[in-house]
Design a protein around this motif. Structure first.
Motif, PDB file in Angstrom:
ATOM      1  N   THR A 266     -26.890  87.452  50.168  1.00  0.00           N
ATOM      2  CA  THR A 266     -26.450  87.256  51.548  1.00  0.00           C
ATOM      3  C   THR A 266     -27.129  86.024  52.143  1.00  0.00           C
ATOM      4  N   ALA A 267     -26.765  85.701  53.365  1.00  0.00           N
ATOM      5  CA  ALA A 267     -27.348  84.532  54.030  1.00  0.00           C
ATOM      6  C   ALA A 267     -28.816  84.788  54.368  1.00  0.00           C
TER       7      ALA A 267
ATOM      8  N   GLU B 181     -30.178  79.394  58.126  1.00  0.00           N
ATOM      9  CA  GLU B 181     -29.710  80.373  57.148  1.00  0.00           C
ATOM     10  C   GLU B 181     -28.711  79.726  56.206  1.00  0.00           C
TER      11      GLU B 181
ATOM     12  N   THR C 134     -26.862  81.759  50.214  1.00  0.00           N
ATOM     13  CA  THR C 134     -27.306  82.601  49.098  1.00  0.00           C
ATOM     14  C   THR C 134     -28.800  82.901  49.085  1.00  0.00           C
TER      15      THR C 134
ATOM     16  N   ASN D 262     -29.736  90.125  47.993  1.00  0.00           N
ATOM     17  CA  ASN D 262     -28.461  90.452  47.353  1.00  0.00           C
ATOM     18  C   ASN D 262     -27.376  89.401  47.597  1.00  0.00           C
TER      19      ASN D 262
END
Length: 104
Positions: free
Chosen positions: A43-44, A34, A37, A41
Motif C-alpha cells: 500500500t501507499a 506517500e 508501494t 502489503n
C-alpha cells in the motif's frame, strides 16, 4: 503582466544559504510523501513510515526527527558541493518518481 510584476530575489539573502534551505526542505518533504508501494502489503506509504515500522517506534517525534535529519544531510551535501549535491537531489527525486509513484 510583464517581468516587472514578479518579485525579485531578496538581495539580503545569499544564494548559497537559500539553495541549501530549499534543498533541505525538498528532502524533508520527499521523506514524508506517500509513494505507491512503500506501505505495508504494497500500500501507499512514506520513507519515514518505512523507517518507523522497521525500528518499531511510534509518536510524532520520529517523523519530525527523521525529516530534520534528511533535511540536514541534503543541506550539508549541497553545501559541500553545490552542483553535485543538487544533481543528487534531482536524481533521487527522479528515481522516486519513476519507481514508486502510481502509474495510470
Amino acid at each position: 503582466m510583464n517581468a516587472d510584476d514578479f518579485p525579485t530575489p531578496a538581495a539580503d539573502v545569499a544564494e548559497r544559504h537559500s539553495v541549501r534551505l530549499l534543498a533541505g526542505a525538498v528532502g524533508a518533504v520527499l521523506a514524508n510523501v506517500e509513494f505507491a508501494t512503500l506501505g505495508p502489503n504494497g500500500t501507499a506509504g512514506s520513507v519515514v513510515g518505512v523507517e518507523q515500522r522497521a525500528l518499531g517506534v511510534d509518536g510524532l517525534w520520529f517523523p519530525v526527527a527523521a525529516s530534520l535529519l534528511v533535511a540536514g544531510v541534503v543541506a550539508l551535501d549541497v553545501r559541500r558541493d553545490l552542483t553535485g549535491g543538487l544533481r543528487r537531489v534531482l536524481l533521487a527525486l527522479g528515481f522516486l518518481a519513476v519507481r514508486l509513484l502510481p502509474v495510470g
